[in-house]
Design a protein around this motif. Structure first.
Motif, PDB file in Angstrom:
ATOM      1  N   TYR A 133      69.423  54.577  51.374  1.00  0.00           N
ATOM      2  CA  TYR A 133      68.137  54.232  52.653  1.00  0.00           C
ATOM      3  C   TYR A 133      67.714  55.434  53.283  1.00  0.00           C
ATOM      4  O   TYR A 133      68.104  55.996  53.647  1.00  0.00           O
ATOM      5  CB  TYR A 133      68.746  53.078  53.917  1.00  0.00           C
ATOM      6  CG  TYR A 133      68.014  51.855  54.122  1.00  0.00           C
ATOM      7  CD1 TYR A 133      67.188  50.888  53.731  1.00  0.00           C
ATOM      8  CD2 TYR A 133      67.320  52.307  55.515  1.00  0.00           C
ATOM      9  CE1 TYR A 133      66.440  50.491  53.721  1.00  0.00           C
ATOM     10  CE2 TYR A 133      66.556  51.579  55.627  1.00  0.00           C
ATOM     11  CZ  TYR A 133      66.422  50.538  55.545  1.00  0.00           C
ATOM     12  OH  TYR A 133      65.320  49.956  56.019  1.00  0.00           O
ATOM     13  N   VAL A 134      66.460  55.011  52.665  1.00  0.00           N
ATOM     14  CA  VAL A 134      65.541  55.939  53.571  1.00  0.00           C
ATOM     15  C   VAL A 134      65.126  55.676  54.778  1.00  0.00           C
ATOM     16  O   VAL A 134      63.386  54.002  54.274  1.00  0.00           O
ATOM     17  CB  VAL A 134      64.659  56.726  52.225  1.00  0.00           C
ATOM     18  CG1 VAL A 134      63.129  58.397  53.073  1.00  0.00           C
ATOM     19  CG2 VAL A 134      64.786  57.426  51.279  1.00  0.00           C
ATOM     20  N   PRO A 135      65.283  56.058  55.982  1.00  0.00           N
ATOM     21  CA  PRO A 135      64.343  54.683  57.142  1.00  0.00           C
ATOM     22  C   PRO A 135      62.719  55.512  57.100  1.00  0.00           C
ATOM     23  O   PRO A 135      62.732  55.744  56.195  1.00  0.00           O
ATOM     24  CB  PRO A 135      65.207  55.168  58.177  1.00  0.00           C
ATOM     25  CG  PRO A 135      65.620  56.874  57.714  1.00  0.00           C
ATOM     26  CD  PRO A 135      65.437  56.765  56.343  1.00  0.00           C
ATOM     27  N   LYS A 136      62.307  53.920  57.915  1.00  0.00           N
ATOM     28  CA  LYS A 136      60.961  54.663  58.314  1.00  0.00           C
ATOM     29  C   LYS A 136      60.844  55.588  58.739  1.00  0.00           C
ATOM     30  O   LYS A 136      61.602  56.682  59.217  1.00  0.00           O
ATOM     31  CB  LYS A 136      61.268  53.020  59.529  1.00  0.00           C
ATOM     32  CG  LYS A 136      60.930  52.339  59.433  1.00  0.00           C
ATOM     33  CD  LYS A 136      60.563  51.390  60.757  1.00  0.00           C
ATOM     34  CE  LYS A 136      60.827  50.017  60.625  1.00  0.00           C
ATOM     35  NZ  LYS A 136      60.667  48.703  61.807  1.00  0.00           N
ATOM     36  N   ARG A 137      59.632  56.545  58.601  1.00  0.00           N
ATOM     37  CA  ARG A 137      59.457  57.498  59.182  1.00  0.00           C
ATOM     38  C   ARG A 137      59.987  58.787  58.514  1.00  0.00           C
ATOM     39  O   ARG A 137      59.633  60.142  59.122  1.00  0.00           O
ATOM     40  CB  ARG A 137      59.716  57.828  60.818  1.00  0.00           C
ATOM     41  CG  ARG A 137      58.630  55.978  61.861  1.00  0.00           C
ATOM     42  CD  ARG A 137      59.874  56.512  63.082  1.00  0.00           C
ATOM     43  NE  ARG A 137      59.055  57.605  63.729  1.00  0.00           N
ATOM     44  CZ  ARG A 137      58.195  58.475  64.100  1.00  0.00           C
ATOM     45  NH1 ARG A 137      56.943  57.563  64.092  1.00  0.00           N
ATOM     46  NH2 ARG A 137      57.202  59.603  64.734  1.00  0.00           N
ATOM     47  N   TYR A 138      60.764  58.363  57.222  1.00  0.00           N
ATOM     48  CA  TYR A 138      60.958  59.903  56.847  1.00  0.00           C
ATOM     49  C   TYR A 138      60.146  59.917  55.832  1.00  0.00           C
ATOM     50  O   TYR A 138      60.503  59.657  54.794  1.00  0.00           O
ATOM     51  CB  TYR A 138      62.336  60.437  56.765  1.00  0.00           C
ATOM     52  CG  TYR A 138      63.166  60.093  58.222  1.00  0.00           C
ATOM     53  CD1 TYR A 138      63.602  61.027  58.203  1.00  0.00           C
ATOM     54  CD2 TYR A 138      63.431  59.411  59.528  1.00  0.00           C
ATOM     55  CE1 TYR A 138      64.811  61.597  59.548  1.00  0.00           C
ATOM     56  CE2 TYR A 138      64.014  59.795  60.261  1.00  0.00           C
ATOM     57  CZ  TYR A 138      64.471  60.895  60.362  1.00  0.00           C
ATOM     58  OH  TYR A 138      65.194  61.671  61.625  1.00  0.00           O
TER      59      TYR A 138
END
Lengths: 192, 192
Positions: A133-138
């Motif tokens: 999971y590549v989170p928001k903002r990254y």
């Protein structure tokens, strides 16, 4: 954007091992298009005197950049190094920062290298049969540390958009390099 | 929602063939929970006198139902029939109708049965190594017409939500049934 009608159902083939697709379009990124992204610029120039290798490629459909649609495809990072730095994708932020992305590793191994605008960094190992999971903002870049292609299926909200420019200008804080035959995470000496 | 922090990166295993996952939670749907969804209610009652088979299961994390996150997991529809109707998922609309979903078939074969509130229907065959795009506005149910589990990896915008009630009340316009050893698409005699 190609001929698919995203308001109806359609099928797209992606080989579960190689990531190859007959239905979708392939985009190849050659070393000459990533000259300034690898740390060892002398090594880059030396290779380019003789050849211009494909570093990575992705298979996807053009898609409408609108909320409610889901964009998807496969990325294939080839095995290899430039100097001591492993082959990798350019990496990008999403234009709409507050949007995540999912990557399912189909084959190979490596790292997902992530950082947010505040400079927080994460380097997560990738293994076949795992979703990262590549989170928001990254911002996110995939790096192949193995001997075979690193193949991933990705999906994200189609409204997200891509910002490649920030990374192209500033680079990442961290690099994944080969040291004594093993992968290591090191600080980027050229980070601006 | 479980212990995962969706504001950071994490890894989740999904077997690329079986869809099984050690990291995520499994939810099993038994025949007794789907009594009124199969057309042949006599066949349902007869089976339930002796056993309560698992019709399908899914592996996923609890997730925040918020825009910007991507929900994902695997669904596994077991092989079998109830009367002449193949094992299938309940199927659902998204609460936010204008949201699509992506399903990547990892193993098995079957149909994705879709319909929108206007009554337009689509039945698309599923094959290993193909992604099916379920467009905005379409309720979707997967049906296993083969002899092995139908395994799919799915992802969708986490804000979408699930509306199971509409389908439970009204049913689908179309059924996928076995006729002379082959799958056939027929009108649902009980559609309300």
């Amino acid at each position: 954007m190609n001929n698919f009608n995203w308001d109806t159902s359609f099928l797209v083939d992606f080989d579960l091992h190689t990531g190859e697709s007959k239905t979708s379009e392939v985009t190849k990124r050659y070393l000459s298009q990533m000259k300034n992204m690898f740390s060892d610029t002398e090594a880059v120039e030396k290779i380019l005197e003789n050849e211009d290798p494909v570093i990575y490629e992705f298979h996807e459909l053009g898609f409408p950049e609108e909320a409610g649609h889901i964009a998807f495809g496969t990325s294939i990072v080839h095995p290899g190094t430039i100097g001591n730095e492993y082959y990798m994708t350019k990496g990008h932020f999403h234009t709409i920062l507050e949007t995540a992305e999912v990557y399912y590793t189909l084959s190979g191994e490596g790292y997902m290298v992530m950082e947010n605008p505040e400079g927080d960094t994460m380097e997560v190992p990738l293994r076949k049969g795992e979703v990262i999971y590549v989170p928001k903002r990254y911002a996110h870049r995939s790096v192949n540390t193995g001997n075979i292609p690193l193949v991933m299926f990705f999906s994200f909200g189609a409204e997200a958009g891509h910002d490649y420019g920030t990374i192209e200008t500033k680079g990442y804080h961290k690099l994944i390099v080969e040291e004594n035959g093993k992968s290591a995470i090191v600080d980027n000496p050229h980070w601006k």
